[in-house]
Write an enzyme that holds these catalytic residues in place. Structure first.
Site, mmCIF file in Angstrom:
data_model
loop_
_atom_site.group_PDB
_atom_site.id
_atom_site.type_symbol
_atom_site.label_atom_id
_atom_site.label_comp_id
_atom_site.label_asym_id
_atom_site.label_seq_id
_atom_site.Cartn_x
_atom_site.Cartn_y
_atom_site.Cartn_z
ATOM 1 N N ARG A 15 0.807 -1.232 0.000
ATOM 2 C CA ARG A 15 0.000 0.000 0.000
ATOM 3 C C ARG A 15 0.842 1.286 0.000
ATOM 4 O O ARG A 15 0.299 2.375 -0.139
ATOM 5 C CB ARG A 15 -0.966 -0.007 1.202
ATOM 6 C CG ARG A 15 -2.147 -0.936 0.965
ATOM 7 C CD ARG A 15 -3.296 -0.588 1.877
ATOM 8 N NE ARG A 15 -3.099 -1.080 3.226
ATOM 9 C CZ ARG A 15 -3.496 -0.422 4.321
ATOM 10 N NH1 ARG A 15 -4.070 0.762 4.224
ATOM 11 N NH2 ARG A 15 -3.304 -0.951 5.510
ATOM 12 N N LYS A 22 9.068 -0.789 2.477
ATOM 13 C CA LYS A 22 8.325 0.090 3.384
ATOM 14 C C LYS A 22 9.156 0.630 4.539
ATOM 15 O O LYS A 22 9.107 1.828 4.841
ATOM 16 C CB LYS A 22 7.104 -0.658 3.944
ATOM 17 C CG LYS A 22 6.400 0.118 5.043
ATOM 18 C CD LYS A 22 4.985 -0.324 5.267
ATOM 19 C CE LYS A 22 4.870 -1.557 6.109
ATOM 20 N NZ LYS A 22 3.465 -1.831 6.468
ATOM 21 N N GLU A 154 -6.366 -14.008 15.586
ATOM 22 C CA GLU A 154 -6.313 -13.056 14.473
ATOM 23 C C GLU A 154 -7.735 -12.693 14.049
ATOM 24 O O GLU A 154 -8.650 -13.506 14.142
ATOM 25 C CB GLU A 154 -5.545 -13.671 13.291
ATOM 26 C CG GLU A 154 -4.046 -13.747 13.528
ATOM 27 C CD GLU A 154 -3.444 -12.410 13.905
ATOM 28 O OE1 GLU A 154 -3.568 -11.452 13.122
ATOM 29 O OE2 GLU A 154 -2.866 -12.308 15.004
ATOM 30 N N ASN A 169 -3.513 -6.787 19.811
ATOM 31 C CA ASN A 169 -2.103 -7.181 19.779
ATOM 32 C C ASN A 169 -1.282 -6.141 19.016
ATOM 33 O O ASN A 169 -1.566 -5.843 17.857
ATOM 34 C CB ASN A 169 -1.999 -8.550 19.083
ATOM 35 C CG ASN A 169 -0.557 -9.011 18.915
ATOM 36 O OD1 ASN A 169 0.320 -8.619 19.699
ATOM 37 N ND2 ASN A 169 -0.316 -9.836 17.910
ATOM 38 N N ASN A 359 36.857 38.466 9.562
ATOM 39 C CA ASN A 359 35.646 38.971 8.928
ATOM 40 C C ASN A 359 35.655 38.616 7.439
ATOM 41 O O ASN A 359 36.611 38.897 6.740
ATOM 42 C CB ASN A 359 35.619 40.500 9.089
ATOM 43 C CG ASN A 359 34.244 41.058 8.765
ATOM 44 O OD1 ASN A 359 33.668 40.724 7.737
ATOM 45 N ND2 ASN A 359 33.721 41.894 9.621
ATOM 46 N N ALA A 362 31.089 40.575 2.188
ATOM 47 C CA ALA A 362 29.942 40.155 1.376
ATOM 48 C C ALA A 362 30.405 39.582 0.036
ATOM 49 O O ALA A 362 31.320 40.106 -0.585
ATOM 50 C CB ALA A 362 29.024 41.343 1.138
HETATM 51 C C1 UD1 Z 1 0.125 -8.558 12.954
HETATM 52 C C2 UD1 Z 1 -0.357 -9.520 14.020
HETATM 53 C C3 UD1 Z 1 -1.644 -8.964 14.670
HETATM 54 C C4 UD1 Z 1 -1.376 -7.594 15.211
HETATM 55 C C5 UD1 Z 1 -0.809 -6.673 14.134
HETATM 56 C C6 UD1 Z 1 -0.364 -5.380 14.736
HETATM 57 C C7 UD1 Z 1 0.268 -11.727 13.243
HETATM 58 C C8 UD1 Z 1 -0.164 -12.974 12.614
HETATM 59 N N1 UD1 Z 1 -0.658 -10.796 13.411
HETATM 60 O O1 UD1 Z 1 -0.845 -8.544 11.924
HETATM 61 O O2 UD1 Z 1 -2.061 -9.810 15.714
HETATM 62 O O3 UD1 Z 1 -2.570 -7.042 15.740
HETATM 63 O O4 UD1 Z 1 0.336 -7.282 13.512
HETATM 64 O O5 UD1 Z 1 0.050 -4.506 13.725
HETATM 65 O O6 UD1 Z 1 1.402 -11.600 13.642
HETATM 66 N N2 UD1 Z 1 6.497 -9.550 8.397
HETATM 67 C C9 UD1 Z 1 7.627 -10.190 7.979
HETATM 68 N N3 UD1 Z 1 7.520 -11.408 7.377
HETATM 69 C C10 UD1 Z 1 6.318 -12.016 7.202
HETATM 70 C C11 UD1 Z 1 5.161 -11.352 7.631
HETATM 71 C C12 UD1 Z 1 5.291 -10.114 8.241
HETATM 72 O O7 UD1 Z 1 8.745 -9.679 8.132
HETATM 73 O O8 UD1 Z 1 6.318 -13.114 6.660
HETATM 74 C C13 UD1 Z 1 6.633 -8.241 9.051
HETATM 75 C C14 UD1 Z 1 5.971 -7.152 8.247
HETATM 76 O O9 UD1 Z 1 6.894 -6.559 7.368
HETATM 77 C C15 UD1 Z 1 5.526 -6.181 9.322
HETATM 78 C C16 UD1 Z 1 5.253 -7.083 10.510
HETATM 79 O O10 UD1 Z 1 5.948 -8.277 10.280
HETATM 80 O O11 UD1 Z 1 6.541 -5.289 9.693
HETATM 81 C C17 UD1 Z 1 3.765 -7.361 10.705
HETATM 82 O O12 UD1 Z 1 3.267 -8.019 9.575
HETATM 83 P P1 UD1 Z 1 1.822 -7.729 8.997
HETATM 84 O O13 UD1 Z 1 1.611 -8.581 7.822
HETATM 85 O O14 UD1 Z 1 1.637 -6.263 8.849
HETATM 86 O O15 UD1 Z 1 0.922 -8.263 10.196
HETATM 87 P P2 UD1 Z 1 -0.597 -7.923 10.461
HETATM 88 O O16 UD1 Z 1 -1.426 -8.686 9.535
HETATM 89 O O17 UD1 Z 1 -0.761 -6.465 10.520
#
Ligand code: UD1
Ligand code: CA
Length: 451
Positions: A15, A22, A154, A169, A359, A362
């Site tokens: 996004r 990001k 979740e 969370n 000094n 200018a």
């Molecule tokens: C996650 C949590 C959710 C929480 C939310 C808070 C899980 C399953 N869910 O959901 O409970 O409320 O964050 O923002 O953990 N990332 C990786 N590798 C991966 C997947 C994710 O590095 O395979 C990193 C992403 O870049 C990001 C972070 O982990 O920085 C969170 O991942 P994201 O997919 O945004 O999790 P949410 O679905 O938001």
């Protein structure tokens, strides 16, 4: 307590609509990832592991630039947060202590909150950071059992009843490192997203007779960034807090909302910052200085009593000693200005050392670049550089030396000498008036169509 940070930064951030991963988008001049590393630094971690995936090379470079000791592990396929954390298993094989999982896109977690999590570990095997959400939306929900944490569900997998819970969370989890990887071994992907969920370790821990608990923080701290709009909002939030902190610490600002700060801007008390000033990264300003309107500062140091601007530009390596004055439309780069130096108007001072009390007139320019190499200009103490002097570097001007206005100085000027490097003036008696008369007469002929 020995601590390892595991910072998740493999996600693409679809996004953001960006070619840049990001976590490398900047807030207050530093990538979000650096903000996350920086908040974790309060715990003085022994290890910092960054889990990279999308744009891993760039993420690695940014992480190492901030902390050369950081270790990068690559998650080549994003199979979920649990899978991401598991990638750091080898890096932490020999580590005996606590692991704390942070997100690279959640830049505002406070030191106090992280310390609260570490403290809570004394009473529980797994500590999760939660928050009470105004709009719980699609966050994971924390299911409590008395004052214990039972499990995390979740959004996609939750029942309507569970979705009604507002305790959410944040994603941050702390546990003993070996325990964390043991628990992760049991995490599967049989869920609505088909992902390995890190939060599943809570229920697994409980099944194994381990304990889990939640600590909470203000929702503002858990603010994550998923789009450019959210990035702009995070920037605004950072700026508001940073300005308020400076004002509370004794910095005067007439219009704080017009002053832009970086993550590492340091300004001493009783310094005044006028409206519309930009502090790019790497700036320190001592107490009792004055930064006047519309100035731009980056990678520089301004000492007590110095006055900068209005409309001044201090670039990396500008070092202003006490009581230096740098005025309007003056640019200073990689140059030391000793105590009391004045460069008040329309100058470029680059790659230079300028002695105390000198000094700079200018329009003076240090001609530091020959098209290939940069050269230094050295000026002694108490010198006087006449207006519009071109100092063709490398060149040295001694203590108490003078240069005549408009001089092009190509060779060294010994201390106490006067250097003139310009054409000698010649006056032609009466010639000015004669010339004007000739020209006026020509114009009259033209108007009559005679020429
Ligand atoms: C996650 C949590 C959710 C929480 C939310 C808070 C899980 C399953 N869910 O959901 O409970 O409320 O964050 O923002 O953990 N990332 C990786 N590798 C991966 C997947 C994710 O590095 O395979 C990193 C992403 O870049 C990001 C972070 O982990 O920085 C969170 O991942 P994201 O997919 O945004 O999790 P949410 O679905 O938001
Ligand atoms: Ca998210």
């Amino acid at each position: 307590m020995r601590i390892a940070l595991i910072i998740l930064a493999a996600g693409k951030g679809t996004r953001m609509e960006s070619d840049l991963p990001k976590v490398l988008h900047k807030i207050a001049g530093a990538p979000m990832l650096v903000h996350a590393m920086q908040s974790g630094a309060a715990l003085e971690p022994e290890r910092v592991i960054v889990v990279a995936g999308h744009g891993a090379e760039k993420v690695e470079a940014a992480a190492l630039d901030h902390d050369p000791e950081a270790q990068i592990v690559v998650q080549s396929e994003q199979l979920g947060t649990g899978h991401a954390v598991a990638q750091s298993r080898d890096a932490l094989e020999d580590f005996d202590g606590d692991a704390i999982v942070l997100y690279g896109d959640t830049p505002f977690i406070s030191d106090a909150t992280l310390e609260k999590m570490v403290a809570a570990r004394k009473g529980a095997d797994v500590v999760v950071l939660g928050f009470d959400a105004a709009d719980p939306a699609r966050y994971g929900r924390l299911i409590l059992d008395g004052d214990r944490l039972d499990r995390i569900v979740e959004y996609k997998d939750a029942t309507d009843e569970e979705r009604a819970i507002t305790l959410c969370n944040s994603g941050l989890i702390a546990a003993d490192s070996a325990t964390l990887f043991d628990l992760l071994d049991a995490v599967g992907n049989d869920n609505a997203a088909g992902e390995y969920y890190l939060p599943d370790i809570v229920a697994i821990a409980r099944d194994r007779g381990l304990s889990a608990t939640a600590v909470t923080c203000d929702e503002a701290e858990t603010l994550g960034v998923n789009s450019r709009a959210e990035l702009a909002r995070a920037e605004a939030l950072f700026q508001a807090r940073a300005r308020a902190a400076l004002v509370a610490d004794g910095v005067t600002m007439q219009a704080p909302d017009t002053v832009f700060l970086s993550w590492d801007t340091a300004i001493g008390r009783d310094t005044e910052v006028e409206p519309n000033v930009i502090f790019a990264p790497g700036v320190t300003v001592e107490s009792g200085a004055r930064i006047r309107a519309f100035s731009h500062l980056e990678g520089c140091h301004v000492s007590r009593g110095a006055v900068v601007g209005p409309y001044a530009r201090l670039r990396p390596g500008a070092e202003l000693a006490e009581d230096v004055h740098v005025g309007n439309f003056v640019e200073v780069k990689n140059a030391q200005l000793a105590t009391g130096v004045k460069a008040n108007h329309l100058s470029y001072i680059g790659d230079a050392d300028i002695g105390a009390g000198t000094n700079i007139g200018a329009g003076t320019i240090t001609c530091n670049y020959d098209g290939v190499f940069k050269h230094r200009t050295v000026i002694g103490e108490g010198a006087f550089i006449g207006s519009n002097t071109m100092l063709v570097a490398p060149v040295t001007v001694g203590d108490a030396a003078l240069t005549g206005s408009g001089s092009v100085i190509t060779s060294d000027v010994p201390a106490g000498d006067l250097a003139m490097g310009r054409a000698r003036q010649e006056n032609k008696p009466g010639m000015g008036r004669k010339l004007m008369e000739m020209l006026r007469a020509r114009k009259v002929r033209q108007q009559k169509g005679q020429d």
